[in-house]
Design an enzyme around this catalytic site. Sequence first.
Site, PDB file in Angstrom:
ATOM      1  CG  HIS A 177      -0.405  -0.026   2.545  1.00 17.12           C
ATOM      2  ND1 HIS A 177       0.032   1.120   3.176  1.00 17.12           N
ATOM      3  CD2 HIS A 177      -0.193  -1.032   3.426  1.00 17.12           C
ATOM      4  CE1 HIS A 177       0.468   0.816   4.395  1.00 17.12           C
ATOM      5  NE2 HIS A 177       0.363  -0.492   4.573  1.00 17.12           N
ATOM      6  CD  GLU A 210       1.075  -3.970   5.508  1.00 18.14           C
ATOM      7  OE1 GLU A 210       1.830  -3.290   6.232  1.00 18.14           O
ATOM      8  OE2 GLU A 210      -0.044  -3.592   5.128  1.00 18.14           O
ATOM      9  CG  HIS A 269       0.042   2.749  12.534  1.00 21.16           C
ATOM     10  ND1 HIS A 269      -1.192   2.175  12.649  1.00 21.16           N
ATOM     11  CD2 HIS A 269       0.485   2.430  11.289  1.00 21.16           C
ATOM     12  CE1 HIS A 269      -1.491   1.516  11.531  1.00 21.16           C
ATOM     13  NE2 HIS A 269      -0.479   1.654  10.695  1.00 21.16           N
ATOM     14  CG  ASP A 288       2.425   0.169   8.073  1.00 20.25           C
ATOM     15  OD1 ASP A 288       2.250  -0.387   6.979  1.00 20.25           O
ATOM     16  OD2 ASP A 288       1.517   0.324   8.905  1.00 20.25           O
ATOM     17  CD  GLU A 322      -3.200  -1.554   5.348  1.00 20.08           C
ATOM     18  OE1 GLU A 322      -3.351  -2.588   6.018  1.00 20.08           O
ATOM     19  OE2 GLU A 322      -2.703  -0.518   5.834  1.00 20.08           O
ATOM     20  CD  GLU A 323      -1.785   2.078   7.575  1.00 21.57           C
ATOM     21  OE1 GLU A 323      -2.530   1.583   8.453  1.00 21.57           O
ATOM     22  OE2 GLU A 323      -0.588   1.792   7.469  1.00 21.57           O
ATOM     23  CG  ASP A 330      -2.812   3.974   2.612  1.00 22.18           C
ATOM     24  OD1 ASP A 330      -2.344   2.905   2.174  1.00 22.18           O
ATOM     25  OD2 ASP A 330      -3.705   4.003   3.476  1.00 22.18           O
TER      26      ASP A 330
HETATM   27 ZN   LIG Z   1       0.788  -1.386   6.398  1.00 22.55          ZN
END
Ligand SMILES: [Zn+2]
Length: 377
Positions: free
Chosen positions: A72, A165, A344, A102, A136-137, A74
């Site tokens: 992903h 990932e 995150h 991530d 995705e997030e 994003d």
């Molecule tokens: Zn991810």
Amino acid sequence: MTVPALDLTADVLTLTRALVDVPSVSGTEEPLADAVEAALRGLGGLEVVRIGNCVLARTDLGRDTRVVLAGHLDTVPIADNVPSRLDTVDGEERLYGCGTSDMKAGDALMLRVAGLFGVPGAQPAHDLTFVFYDNEEVEAVKNGLGRVARELRGWLYGDLAILLEPTDGDVEGGCQGTMRVVLTVPGERAHSARSWLGRNAVHGAAPILAVLADYTAREVDIDGLHFREGLNAVRIEGGVAGNVVPDECRVTVNFRFAPDRDEDDAEAHVREVFADALAAGVTLEVTDMSGGALPGLSEPAAAAFVAAVGRPARAKLGWTDVARFAAFGIPAVNYGPGDPNQAHQRGEHVRVDRLQPAEDALVAYLTGTTTTTGDTA
Ligand SMILES: [Zn+2]
């Protein structure tokens, strides 16, 4: 926003930095998707398709096997951590920035692989498909990979899907399923000064909590990976006022289940666990369900990949997009240089010394230079 062109011949650290320095919080991936699309089209050896902010590219060399690489584009919201910066902490060289772990380090690996094998004359051992996707997030309905699965599902087919990932360089096979149920305990409202006239629904939840406290979660080995299930109350609600016997109590329970159970099995199991409560008038509603993914590591293409990485595979305990591939019967693994514990966080970073070895293992696998018994290449 003008985005500098991505140089797919640059090393993976440089490429990771270039990706991190183009902000792409969920919903705002367009400039980065444009840059990725332009770079892939510029290679000359790939069929490239764009839907929304998903960029898909593939080789068509007539190989017997196809490997799908997915990532992903994003990130979660930026927290004063863009642009990227290099720093050495505790003797570790680290690249800091939103999305480093991530999963822009993983995206950078995909672009490196595209740069090597997406040019005319390249000879990978497998045909390759690259799926860069958006959103995705955020809520699952927006997920770009889900959109590809609905609108261009043929693009997801292959003998192995590798989702880049963060896994700290380990192969994580499959993923557990997750379901949420709400158990509603009925009662009868009354003034708490005359509580004998009512029936307390919060007290009625006690047997449910007792069942959960005594529950022994199953552990199971699938394809050599160890999965641990879990059944937990994650929320409890009840009560009307400080002087009222509550007439309703709701307990939300989350069941994380191993991928040898399908959704129906998972629901049946939960109903069985709470059979006494259900017989006593408690109702059960399934509010959320996502099936797991079998690791499929006994499939030749997957076994060869694990061998190429050269480290023992682990079970993926969270839910990830590998389940979208598994739903089509495609073995799917998570494998990326990022650190999942960093994802995150404001201080998100990736260890620089993780990048090149991850690329080397992936490239060795895709060129078929690793010799293993399970290799079909
Ligand atoms: Zn991810």
